[in-house]
Design a protein around this motif. Structure first.
Motif, PDB file in Angstrom:
ATOM      1  N   ALA A  78      -9.025  10.096  -3.617  1.00  0.00           N
ATOM      2  CA  ALA A  78      -7.601  10.306  -3.866  1.00  0.00           C
ATOM      3  C   ALA A  78      -7.363  11.657  -4.532  1.00  0.00           C
ATOM      4  O   ALA A  78      -6.442  12.398  -4.157  1.00  0.00           O
ATOM      5  CB  ALA A  78      -7.056   9.171  -4.733  1.00  0.00           C
TER       6      ALA A  78
ATOM      7  N   LEU B 157      -4.567   5.395   1.265  1.00  0.00           N
ATOM      8  CA  LEU B 157      -4.033   6.536   0.517  1.00  0.00           C
ATOM      9  C   LEU B 157      -3.394   7.546   1.469  1.00  0.00           C
ATOM     10  O   LEU B 157      -2.329   8.094   1.185  1.00  0.00           O
ATOM     11  CB  LEU B 157      -5.126   7.234  -0.293  1.00  0.00           C
TER      12      LEU B 157
ATOM     13  N   ALA C 187      -0.103   6.432   2.304  1.00  0.00           N
ATOM     14  CA  ALA C 187       0.822   6.651   1.194  1.00  0.00           C
ATOM     15  C   ALA C 187       1.272   8.112   1.134  1.00  0.00           C
ATOM     16  O   ALA C 187       2.433   8.404   0.845  1.00  0.00           O
ATOM     17  CB  ALA C 187       0.171   6.236  -0.117  1.00  0.00           C
TER      18      ALA C 187
ATOM     19  N   TRP D 268       0.984   2.513  -1.243  1.00  0.00           N
ATOM     20  CA  TRP D 268      -0.463   2.458  -1.476  1.00  0.00           C
ATOM     21  C   TRP D 268      -0.868   1.041  -1.888  1.00  0.00           C
ATOM     22  O   TRP D 268      -1.856   0.481  -1.396  1.00  0.00           O
ATOM     23  CB  TRP D 268      -0.838   3.481  -2.554  1.00  0.00           C
TER      24      TRP D 268
END
Lengths: 544, 112
Positions: free
Chosen positions: A18, A408, A411, A441
């Motif tokens: 991330a 992720l 997102a 997420w």
């Protein structure tokens, strides 16, 4: 050493993925922010062919107007800062330290000196734009706690990098080796290749990331020098403001500053950006003139420091001068500035940013392939590391893999979708965009836990592909702007965001298709050799 | 633009040359191990091309920024080579030869 690499690597890989993906996107925070403020971008485009405004010739008058404003409105402030010729737009601004703490600011009319009131425009799309990715990658939107979490994770990353190099026994023999379509072997090859080839970058970015916050992570030297109480504040004021004079209580009128600005321009060979006046109307008054970095400055220097020249106004004496690129707190200060700018890619222009982007993607791929490799290996032969709970822990790791990697990414692109879908003008709009990022997420995490692993990958990668590929269409529907128009008018920032989104979408679609074709029990030989794989760094991430 | 193409071309060709000096990758292109003198020649050529890649970087930016860019271009070149080798080894050979010739010719522009 292998266990150190495996276990250090595994537990931090999701968070590091991330940090790296958002950090990589943060390289282009300006273009992303540009895309996320389409009204502003379109207005900019309308004025793109206007001739550049004439050179400002009334700087002396502008300085006098701003001084009058400060004298009237904020006479008590002990620091006045005037930007006589703002870029772009050639406006006039004033800043000051408020008695309550913090920075005050005002925009002034350069002809009359009157305060320019900014009414929030109805159609203004309130957003933090690309800064979301910047903030997330170093503090996870969690303030100082986030900074510490990211710092500790980065320290463990350095451990994983060093132990990885030691574990990798054939680092030179296998340097160029990538064998696709061979299951576990391919994942290991990909993990090795992206890591080894970009190793200098990975070390640099992790190390400079930690050095960036060295006074947070290593507070003892500051405490030893300045004490516990307000130590950090004293340190920062020393750091940022070398030799700030103390008030002596004798009144003195402010002299004409334009002559000092001209002297400073002679001394530092840069146009004056900011005029900082300490202790106004006191005999200890000092003025510091800061220059503008021209594009040629940032192209050739890693240090982002501009030139600066300071004058004691009582005597007119030049008390300090700093040439562009130098640091006024010695070699240690210069080292720190270079480290920071090395991390932020604030030099060398667009080509350097693209190199950072690709090396960042390689780092992201390193985390992703590492996490996936852990499970691919254990699906071949379970390790039984957690006794009777092994199967449950494996399942948890699989969920986290799907949610941390594909989830992720969903997102991130979802954040851009939120920018177009959340109505303009609602309260706390910028906050809702960030909430959409985290909400999506979380949703992906729940989805990953509810679905079997293979379905989870396919569905999330497919969703990612759809969101990425349709992003340009969403833009057409929401603002009427389109890719062709962007390219025709030379708006490569907007076009770049949409073209990258398309590329990522195709990659995700390819990845989803590959997972779909994967046999449930990984066979020794994959069915058919893939042809025409997109020649991008990320392909190594998705290869099965 | 010239700076980028030159630096990337030299890095790519240099890395390709180094990879072809290794038996495994030599075999991917020619189906046999490299003769010892061929291997030496490829290694030297690769090292020289990689070293030359720093020239456009320093000329186009500066010593400090150029060095950082050089390291980045070398990584990019290596990644391209590793990605092409399993899929299109012949293409790697041809494209790296072309890149080497074009980039070396492009270096002339930095002579002034």
């Amino acid at each position: 050493m292998a266990w150190l690499h495996t276990w250090c690597g595994l537990w931090i890989s999701w968070l590091l993925f991330a940090i790296f993906l958002t950090g990589t996107l943060a390289v282009f925070d300006d273009p992303i922010g540009h895309w996320m403020t389409p009204e502003h971008a379109l207005e900019e485009a309308a004025h793109a062919n206007d001739p550049p405004p004439p050179k400002v010739t009334d700087r002396a008058n502008r300085l006098a107007l701003a001084l009058d404003f400060m004298e009237k409105e904020h006479p008590k402030a002990d620091m006045w800062e005037i930007w006589p010729v703002q870029r772009p737009g050639q406006g006039l601004s004033a800043y000051w330290f408020q008695p309550s703490g913090g920075y005050g600011s005002a925009e002034l009319n350069p002809l009359t000196g009157a305060l320019v009131e900014h009414v929030r425009e109805e159609n203004q799309r309130d957003t933090i734009g690309g800064h979301h990715f910047v903030d997330f990658h170093y503090e996870l939107h969690a303030g100082r706690i986030g900074v510490w979490i990211v710092g500790i994770t980065t320290m463990i990353m350095l451990v994983a990098l060093v132990s990885g190099v030691i574990t990798h026994k054939r680092i030179f023999k296998d340097f160029f080796t990538f064998r696709p379509a061979k299951g576990q072997r391919s994942w290991l090859d990909a993990h090795n290749a992206v890591a080894v080839m970009t190793l200098p970058f990975q070390f640099m970015i992790a190390y400079t990331g930690i050095a960036f916050f060295s006074d947070d992570y290593v507070p003892a030297p500051v405490v030893a020098q300045y004490g516990m109480e307000n130590g950090k504040k004293a340190f920062l004021s020393d750091w940022n403001d070398v030799g700030k004079p103390a008030r002596i209580g004798q009144a003195m009128a402010i002299p004409d500053l334009e002559s000092y600005a001209l002297r400073a321009e002679q001394a530092i060979h840069q146009e004056i950006r900011a005029v900082v006046l300490d202790n106004p109307n006191d005999a200890s008054m000092r003025v510091c003139m800061y220059g503008w970095n021209e594009e040629s400055d940032t192209l050739k220097r890693i240090s982002a420091n501009t030139g600066m020249a300071c004058y004691a106004l009582a005597t007119g004496e030049q008390i300090a001068v700093r040439q562009p690129g130098h640091a006024d707190s010695g070699p240690a200060g210069l080292t720190r500035i270079v480290m920071s700018n090395l991390h932020m890619a604030g030099f060398g222009g667009t080509p350097i940013r693209w190199l950072y982007f690709f090396c960042g993607l390689a780092g992201t791929a390193m985390m992703g392939t590492g996490a996936i490799l852990f499970m691919v290996k254990r699906r071949q032969r379970a390790g039984g590391e957690f006794g009777s709970a092994t199967e449950r822990v494996y399942r948890m790791i699989e969920c986290l893999n799907v949610a941390a990697i594909a989830g992720l990414a969903v997102a991130c692109v979802g954040y851009l979708w939120a920018n177009r879908l959340i109505p303009v003008g609602i309260e706390q709009r910028a906050g809702w965009e960030v909430r959409a990022f985290f909400g999506l997420w979380l949703l992906m995490l729940v989805h990953a836990c509810l679905r079997p692993e293979k379905r989870g990958w396919i569905e999330q990668l497919a969703l990612l592909a759809v969101l990425c590929v349709l992003l340009p269409i969403l833009n057409v529907l929401s603002t009427g702007d389109n890719l062709v128009a962007q390219i025709t008018r030379g708006d490569w920032e907007s076009a770049g965001v949409e073209l990258c989104s398309l590329a990522f979408g195709l990659l995700a679609a390819w990845g989803a298709w590959k997972v779909h074709k994967r046999k449930e029990k990984p066979a020794r030989k994959a069915a058919a050799k893939e042809r025409g794989a997109p020649a991008s760094l990320q392909t190594t991430m998705e290869g099965s | 633009m010239n700076v980028i193409l030159c630096a990337l071309g030299l890095s790519y060709a240099g890395m390709a040359s180094l990879s072809l000096a290794m038996d495994r990758h030599h075999g991917q292109v020619w189906g046999r191990d490299a003769a010892i003198n061929v291997r030496r020649a490829l290694q030297v050529a690769g090292a020289v091309l990689l070293a030359l890649a720093i020239w456009p970087c320093v000329a186009g930016w500066s010593a400090t920024v150029g060095f950082v860019a050089w390291v980045g271009f070398i990584s990019a070149g290596a990644l391209l080579v590793a990605l092409l080798l399993p899929y299109a080894p012949k293409l790697l050979l041809r494209s790296s030869l072309l890149a080497a010739v074009a980039a070396l010719a492009g270096l002339v522009t930095f002579l002034q």
